[in-house]
Design a protein around this motif. Structure first.
Motif, PDB file in Angstrom:
ATOM      1  N   VAL A   1       0.891  -1.189  -0.005  1.00  0.00           N
ATOM      2  CA  VAL A   1       0.075  -0.144   0.001  1.00  0.00           C
ATOM      3  C   VAL A   1       0.937   0.994  -0.051  1.00  0.00           C
ATOM      4  O   VAL A   1       2.014   1.294   0.730  1.00  0.00           O
ATOM      5  CB  VAL A   1      -0.918  -0.024   1.155  1.00  0.00           C
ATOM      6  CG1 VAL A   1      -1.790   1.360   1.176  1.00  0.00           C
ATOM      7  CG2 VAL A   1      -1.718  -1.075   1.314  1.00  0.00           C
TER       8      VAL A   1
ATOM      9  N   THR B   1       0.599   5.356   0.394  1.00  0.00           N
ATOM     10  CA  THR B   1      -0.371   6.325   0.659  1.00  0.00           C
ATOM     11  C   THR B   1      -0.250   7.493  -0.174  1.00  0.00           C
ATOM     12  O   THR B   1       0.854   7.906  -0.441  1.00  0.00           O
ATOM     13  CB  THR B   1       0.151   6.844   2.095  1.00  0.00           C
ATOM     14  OG1 THR B   1      -0.377   5.777   2.926  1.00  0.00           O
ATOM     15  CG2 THR B   1      -1.137   8.068   2.337  1.00  0.00           C
TER      16      THR B   1
ATOM     17  N   TYR C   1      -3.578   4.199  -1.596  1.00  0.00           N
ATOM     18  CA  TYR C   1      -4.458   4.572  -0.703  1.00  0.00           C
ATOM     19  C   TYR C   1      -4.420   6.220  -0.502  1.00  0.00           C
ATOM     20  O   TYR C   1      -3.498   7.074  -0.266  1.00  0.00           O
ATOM     21  CB  TYR C   1      -4.133   3.990   0.567  1.00  0.00           C
ATOM     22  CG  TYR C   1      -5.173   4.723   1.721  1.00  0.00           C
ATOM     23  CD1 TYR C   1      -6.335   4.332   1.870  1.00  0.00           C
ATOM     24  CD2 TYR C   1      -4.376   5.382   2.635  1.00  0.00           C
ATOM     25  CE1 TYR C   1      -7.037   4.946   2.846  1.00  0.00           C
ATOM     26  CE2 TYR C   1      -4.937   6.084   3.755  1.00  0.00           C
ATOM     27  CZ  TYR C   1      -6.593   5.660   3.830  1.00  0.00           C
ATOM     28  OH  TYR C   1      -7.321   6.427   4.693  1.00  0.00           O
TER      29      TYR C   1
ATOM     30  N   ALA D   1      -6.967  -1.275   4.409  1.00  0.00           N
ATOM     31  CA  ALA D   1      -6.311  -1.259   2.945  1.00  0.00           C
ATOM     32  C   ALA D   1      -5.141  -2.013   2.952  1.00  0.00           C
ATOM     33  O   ALA D   1      -4.788  -3.198   2.143  1.00  0.00           O
ATOM     34  CB  ALA D   1      -6.110   0.105   2.470  1.00  0.00           C
TER      35      ALA D   1
END
Length: 328
Positions: free
Chosen positions: A139, A141, A214, A262
């Motif tokens: 993931v 950000t 994300y 997530a």
């Protein structure tokens, strides 16, 4: 994956939404071992997580130094291989910076926003990729500031100004580089570049692993604007949080929980997806550009080439082992 022992490696967990996400991940999946990459010693966070039965390791990593990032990956690999941690099923590249100009330079000679928000994450992904579990989730950000419109940035952050990546990585890449506007433009542009890389990771690196971006939305009340002027800091901390009562903003608590979801795969998302808070959505039209995606990959590969070969190939290198400590 409930009940399965796993390691999750995470940056940006010492404050803000990352700290909340770290707590949430261990609460939702107590069989998870968190490896926190941090420039400072987050002993208060470690104590907090341990108090709730969490299993945590801390590895020193200064994301403004690509050598430090490379050393940190060796320490992480050593933790898994030598210290017997569970397989790495999660990598969360959450740390990010936003400066008040586009003139902050790292020890490697890169503009700091691009170095921390893009290059450091790329080194982490590339060096750890072969050590991830086949079903791992990565993931990154990102930010909806990459849309560049009022709906997504409330007029506070200019939209991205794309240039060749080699230029974006240099200080002073934007007009009036000493201005706050240039610093914020560097931020939104770096997040667009990160989305391009997520698409390339999904295309180039994935077999069963999943790479997603994300977006927490606008999250007032965090320390992202800690380097801003006093008035902006005051507004972000004490006035803007009222917007979380509207669809225009996300509270830190919600953003942290969404990030944990997530990372743990609680949000069903295809490879290369953009998770907007708690659901899969489309990122900006500009963020879907195969030519730019390929160019970004190639340029970032070239800029970080000296830091991508894992020192774990050299069996005599044990320095990384001494730069971490494990807490249980």
């Amino acid at each position: 994956m409930t009940g399965v022992e796993q390691t999750v490696v995470m940056t940006g967990a010492s404050r803000g939404i990352g700290r909340i996400a770290a707590r949430q991940m261990l609460s939702a999946r107590p069989e998870t071992h968190l490896v926190l990459l941090s420039r400072n010693d987050p002993r208060d966070l470690v104590s907090e997580l341990q108090a709730h039965g969490g299993s945590v390791s801390v590895v020193h990593a200064d994301l403004s130094s690509l050598q430090s990032v490379a050393d940190a990956t060796d320490a992480v690999i050593d933790l898994v291989q030598s210290d017997g941690l569970p397989p790495i099923r999660g990598l969360v590249c959450n740390a990010g910076v936003q400066h008040t100009s586009a003139l902050t330079e790292t020890v490697d000679g890169f503009e700091s926003t691009f170095a921390v928000n893009v290059l450091a994450g790329h080194v982490l992904v590339r060096r750890l990729h072969d050590h991830l579990h086949p079903q791992a989730r990565v993931v990154v950000t990102v930010s909806d500031t990459h849309f560049g419109d009022f709906r997504h940035n409330l007029g506070m952050v200019p939209g991205p100004r794309w240039q060749p990546v080699e230029m974006l990585a240099k200080v002073g890449a934007f007009p009036d580089p000493s201005s706050t506007k240039a610093g914020r433009t560097a931020y939104s542009t770096s997040k667009l570049a990160a989305i391009y890389l997520v698409h390339e990771y999904a295309r180039r690196l994935s077999v069963d692993r999943t790479f997603v971006g994300y977006n927490p939305g606008f999250v007032p009340g965090t320390d992202l604007a800690r380097d801003a002027d006093p008035i902006s800091r005051f507004a972000m901390r004490w006035i803007m949080p009222a917007l979380t009562l509207t669809p225009l903003a996300t509270s830190p608590g919600k953003a942290g929980r969404f990030l944990a979801d997530a990372a743990l795969g609680a949000v069903a998302a295809p490879n290369g997806a953009y998770i907007d808070r708690h659901k899969v959505a489309r990122s900006s039209p500009e963020s879907y550009d195969p030519g730019r995606e390929q160019d970004t990959w190639e340029a970032v590969e070239a800029l970080t080439a000296g830091f991508l070969s894992s020192a774990t190939d050299n069996e005599g290198n044990t320095d990384a082992h001494h730069r971490h400590h494990r807490s249980q």
